[in-house]
Each structure stands twice: as structure tokens, then as C-alpha cells.
Design a protein around this motif. Structure first.
Motif, mmCIF file in Angstrom:
data_model
loop_
_atom_site.group_PDB
_atom_site.id
_atom_site.type_symbol
_atom_site.label_atom_id
_atom_site.label_comp_id
_atom_site.label_asym_id
_atom_site.label_seq_id
_atom_site.Cartn_x
_atom_site.Cartn_y
_atom_site.Cartn_z
ATOM 1 N N MET A 104 -8.732 4.259 -7.033
ATOM 2 C CA MET A 104 -7.657 5.030 -6.421
ATOM 3 C C MET A 104 -6.306 4.767 -7.066
ATOM 4 O O MET A 104 -5.463 5.652 -7.126
ATOM 5 N N CYS A 105 -6.085 3.534 -7.546
ATOM 6 C CA CYS A 105 -4.755 3.202 -8.059
ATOM 7 C C CYS A 105 -4.403 4.089 -9.236
ATOM 8 O O CYS A 105 -3.389 4.776 -9.232
ATOM 9 N N CYS A 134 -5.870 -4.019 -7.155
ATOM 10 C CA CYS A 134 -4.641 -4.010 -7.959
ATOM 11 C C CYS A 134 -3.550 -4.872 -7.345
ATOM 12 O O CYS A 134 -2.665 -5.306 -8.058
ATOM 13 N N PHE A 177 -13.796 5.661 -2.697
ATOM 14 C CA PHE A 177 -12.388 5.379 -3.016
ATOM 15 C C PHE A 177 -12.242 4.442 -4.197
ATOM 16 O O PHE A 177 -11.302 3.663 -4.253
ATOM 17 N N VAL A 225 1.937 1.290 -3.913
ATOM 18 C CA VAL A 225 0.661 1.948 -4.229
ATOM 19 C C VAL A 225 -0.289 1.003 -4.948
ATOM 20 O O VAL A 225 -0.794 1.308 -6.021
ATOM 21 N N LEU A 226 -0.517 -0.161 -4.373
ATOM 22 C CA LEU A 226 -1.483 -1.104 -4.940
ATOM 23 C C LEU A 226 -2.590 -1.360 -3.925
ATOM 24 O O LEU A 226 -2.341 -1.430 -2.727
ATOM 25 N N GLY A 227 -3.811 -1.493 -4.437
ATOM 26 C CA GLY A 227 -4.900 -1.928 -3.567
ATOM 27 C C GLY A 227 -5.377 -0.898 -2.583
ATOM 28 O O GLY A 227 -5.761 -1.221 -1.461
ATOM 29 N N ILE A 228 -5.369 0.376 -3.001
ATOM 30 C CA ILE A 228 -5.764 1.429 -2.081
ATOM 31 C C ILE A 228 -7.276 1.421 -1.842
ATOM 32 O O ILE A 228 -7.724 1.628 -0.715
ATOM 33 N N CYS A 229 -8.031 1.173 -2.906
ATOM 34 C CA CYS A 229 -9.482 1.391 -2.834
ATOM 35 C C CYS A 229 -10.097 0.687 -1.646
ATOM 36 O O CYS A 229 -10.701 1.303 -0.778
ATOM 37 N N ILE A 285 0.817 -1.207 0.000
ATOM 38 C CA ILE A 285 0.000 0.000 0.000
ATOM 39 C C ILE A 285 0.854 1.262 0.000
ATOM 40 O O ILE A 285 0.710 2.120 -0.859
#
Lengths: 214, 205
Positions: B25-26, A117, B22, A30-34, A26
Motif C-alpha cells: 500500500m505504501c 514502512c 493490502f 502514510v507509513l505502514g498502511i498494509c 498512518i
């Protein structure tokens, strides 16, 4: 890689531990933020989602790694999506059968594991070029790194936002009587972003090599 | 008609894909470095959402939902295929994205090369699948409603990504604390934008 390599060699251990810190999915990849942000108002859904993601990611990594020589590279995205979607349907049905309340709370976010992601990212970056056992460890490691951030964010949001942890009241009534109030802002979606921002700030202050140029 | 406008405005401002759920977001974080590319990606998302949500609505209504297969044969009234919806939705989305990719490559090659890997990745953008899943969960009752929800969500997403891209272009000239640079400050600014968007919450049409 020889066949005699021990199951937990130094290299394999790194696969498990790196994602917890310097290669966290994360805060660094920067993967799988949602999903990380949306389910963290309470600890319970965060834990359940972490377990689901761990199961899907580890299994998908193994399956894709076993199939890696037979998948034509032009259609690999579709193949990956089919494998992931099948696994997510399984997880969804299991959750509906054994944890219906949480499954309702998570609503569409179980289905959104498909488009998380982290899973696509790890399949592309790791499982397609490695043997099943390291791929399995990589899956567990990344899911754990993802879970750690989820649990930290959910911990602070639930503690400050509703005064409970995992549904149990932890801030005693006496404190409320003295005039303490729950911070309702913490439950609202935007604060999840700010909390993750602060985690990134703390992590990068400790590990200077992660600092980006503007 | 009023209902359609209501859904449209609501999905742009109140249930904004980025700030309230959200979704996406990626790519939101990765592509928002300049306004131009984020505009291109935003338009692609509007297009894909505007097609896949109604397409998946038809799929859900006539094939997947409980009793949806009655038009085939009255005896199939209690067939419930909704457990297949994830895999069907993602298949529709993946093929739509392939189509958009070919169109963009043909007619806007510069945009195509600047979007790079993120165009095929729209297929795994949660905003797209999330749009279809919300459409299913909220039970919109007509094709027009589903379409206006899809378009509205896409426009809301475009608004968010263009907004953050504009802010990031300016923030490059400010003195941000070193550990917060890049990702960290983007998260916090997005949080502040989300709080601003919450002021739309009370609006009822």
C-alpha cells in the motif's frame, strides 16, 4: 544536545505526543498502511500487532541509533533489514509460544512487520541521526500513533461487523430480536480502506493545515 | 496445466495483492499520481515477484523446511530451519532489488529518475515479502505453481496501481471536499475498487 537535558524535556515529550496527532504515521506520514488495514477486522489481532510493532520499532530504533556512527551509508538498508528481521523473528517465536491462536490469525502479518514502512521510515528519518534515548521515545510514540489508528478502525469494524468487542458480545440479543443485523460488509477488506479514509477526513477537517492541494 | 492457470487467474483477480490483502500500500499510494510512473513500478514489481517467489520456493524446499536438508545427509531429517525464513527471504529480495535497480538505471534512465526512492524501496514493499510468505504458508507443491503465483500476484498489483493512477489523474479535475483531497479520496476510491473486485470471488476455474 547537552548531557544534562532532563529525560522528559519538552522536546522529548513532543517526540511522544506528535505522532498521536499532527504527525501520525498512518494518516499523515502514510507509513505502514498494509498491516493497519489487514488485521483490523477484530480488536484482538489489532492489539497484539500493535504491541509487536511497538517492541520491534522501539528496539530497532535504539539499536540503529547506537550503531549510527559505525554503519557505512551505502549498505545501511541491508544492516537495518538484518536488525529488524532478527527482532521480528524473536517476536514471532514469542507469539508462537505464548499466543498461538492469535499468531495463527495474524498469519503472514507478523513476518510482514519486517517490511512495515513505519519501521524503515523511522530508522531512516530519525534513528540514524539521533541519540538512543530520543530514538527510543520516537519509536514508542510512532508505534502508539500507529496503534491508535489500528484500534479505532478495529473498534468500528468489529462493533458494526460482528456486534462484539474483543470477542465479547456487546450488542444485546434484544436488539437483534427487533430486527437489527450485523453489517457483514464491515468485515470485508474494502471497508477498512473506507474507514481509514473517513478518519483522515475527520482529522483534516479539524486540522486545516494538513489539507493537501489536489 | 489447468491447475497452473487456476492459480494464475486466482492470484490476479480473486486474491489480488492490493484489494484482498493490502500488500504494497505504501508505494501504491505514493507512486500512483501518474499512469506512466505507476506502469514502470508495476512492471518492476512483476519482475521482482516473478524471480523472488520461485527463488524463495527453492530455498524453502531444499534448505529451510523441516527435513529439507535430507539431500545433504540422511541424519539431518529432523532439522527444521524454518524460523530463519524471514531473514533468508528478505536477503534474497534485497539482492534481487539491487539487480533490478542496476538494470533499470542502465537501460531506462528516465524511468529510473522518475521512480526515485521507490525503486530501492521495492525491497521493503510488503507485496514482495508477502508473496514469498504466502507461497510458504499455502504450500505450493511445484516450482511451476510458485512461479505462476508470483507472476499472477505481480500482474494483479500492476492492474491495481495503474487503475488507481488513471482515476487519480481524472479526479484532479473534480471538486473533492477539501479535507478529503489527496490521501483521503484515494483510500475511499481504493475501497470502492476493492468492492468491485470482490465480484470475482465466486469464479471457479
Amino acid at each position: 544536545m547537552s548531557d544534562k537535558e532532563p529525560l522528559f524535556s519538552a522536546k522529548n515529550r513532543k517526540l511522544l505526543t506528535n505522532p498521536l496527532g499532527s504527525d501520525n504515521p498512518i494518516t499523515v506520514q502514510v507509513l505502514g498502511i498494509c498491516s493497519a488495514l489487514a488485521v483490523t477486522a477484530k480488536l484482538e489481532p489489532a492489539v497484539v500487532l500493535t504491541i509487536s510493532v511497538t517492541a520491534v520499532l522501539a528496539l530497532a530504533n535504539v539499536i540503529i541509533s547506537l550503531l549510527r556512527h559505525t554503519i557505512p551509508s551505502r549498505i545501511r538498508i541491508i544492516v537495518q533489514l538484518v536488525v529488524i528481521a532478527a527482532l521480528v523473528i524473536l517476536v514471532d517465536q514469542v507469539l508462537k509460544a505464548f499466543a498461538y491462536d492469535v499468531s495463527k490469525q495474524l498469519s503472514v502479518f507478523v513476518g510482514l512487520i519486517i517490511t512495515n514502512c513505519i519501521i524503515m521510515g523511522r530508522l531512516e528519518a530519525f534513528a540514524l541521526g539521533n541519540r538512543p534515548w530520543p530514538a527510543f521515545l520516537d519509536g514508542i510514540g510512532n508505534a502508539a500513533g500507529y496503534g491508535i489508528i489500528l484500534v479505532i478502525v478495529a473498534f468500528f469494524r468489529e462493533l458494526l461487523g460482528s456486534g462484539t468487542l474483543y470477542g465479547f458480545q456487546v450488542i444485546p440479543q434484544a436488539v437483534y430480536d427487533m430486527g437489527y443485523e450485523n453489517n457483514g460488509l464491515m468485515i470485508l477488506p474494502p471497508m477498512a480502506l473506507v474507514v481509514v479514509g473517513i478518519i483522515i477526513w475527520v482529522q483534516r477537517s479539524k486540522d486545516k493545515s494538513l489539507i493537501e492541494s489536489n | 496445466m489447468e491447475n497452473l492457470i487456476n492459480i494464475f487467474v486466482k492470484s490476479i483477480f480473486i486474491d489480488n495483492m492490493v484489494f484482498a490483502y493490502f500488500f504494497g500500500m505504501c508505494s501504491y499510494l505514493a507512486v500512483s499520481k501518474t499512469v506512466k510512473t505507476s506502469m514502470g513500478l508495476g512492471l518492476a514489481v512483476i519482475f521482482v515477484l516473478g524471480i523472488t517467489v520461485p527463488a524463495n520456493y527453492m530455498l524453502n524446499k531444499y534448505i529451510l523446511a523441516e527435513g529439507a536438508l535430507v539431500w545433504l545427509d540422511p541424519s539431518m531429517a529432523d532439522v527444521d530451519l524454518s524460523f530463519l525464513s524471514f531473514i533468508m527471504f528478505i536477503a534474497v529480495i534485497a539482492s534481487m532489488v539491487q539487480l533490478v535497480e542496476m538494470i533499470v538505471e542502465k537501460f531506462a534512465p528516465t524511468l529510473y529518475s522518475s521512480l526515485g526512492i521507490f525503486l530501492p524501496l521495492i525491497a521493503v514493499n510488503c507485496a514482495i515479502l508477502g508473496g514469498s510468505l504466502f507461497m510458504q504458508e499455502r504450500g505450493y507443491t511445484s516450482l511451476a505453481e510458485a512461479t505462476s503465483f508470483g507472476l499472477g500476484s505481480g500482474i494483479g498489483w500492476l492492474l491495481a496501481i495503474v487503475g488507481i493512477a488513471a482515476i487519480r489523474e481524472k479526479i484532479r479535475y473534480s471538486n473533492v471536499p477539501a479535507p478529503l483531497r489527496g490521501l483521503g479520496i484515494t483510500f475511499i476510491v481504493t475501497g470502492l475498487m476493492g468492492i468491485a473486485f470482490m465480484s470475482f470471488m465466486g469464479i471457479k476455474l
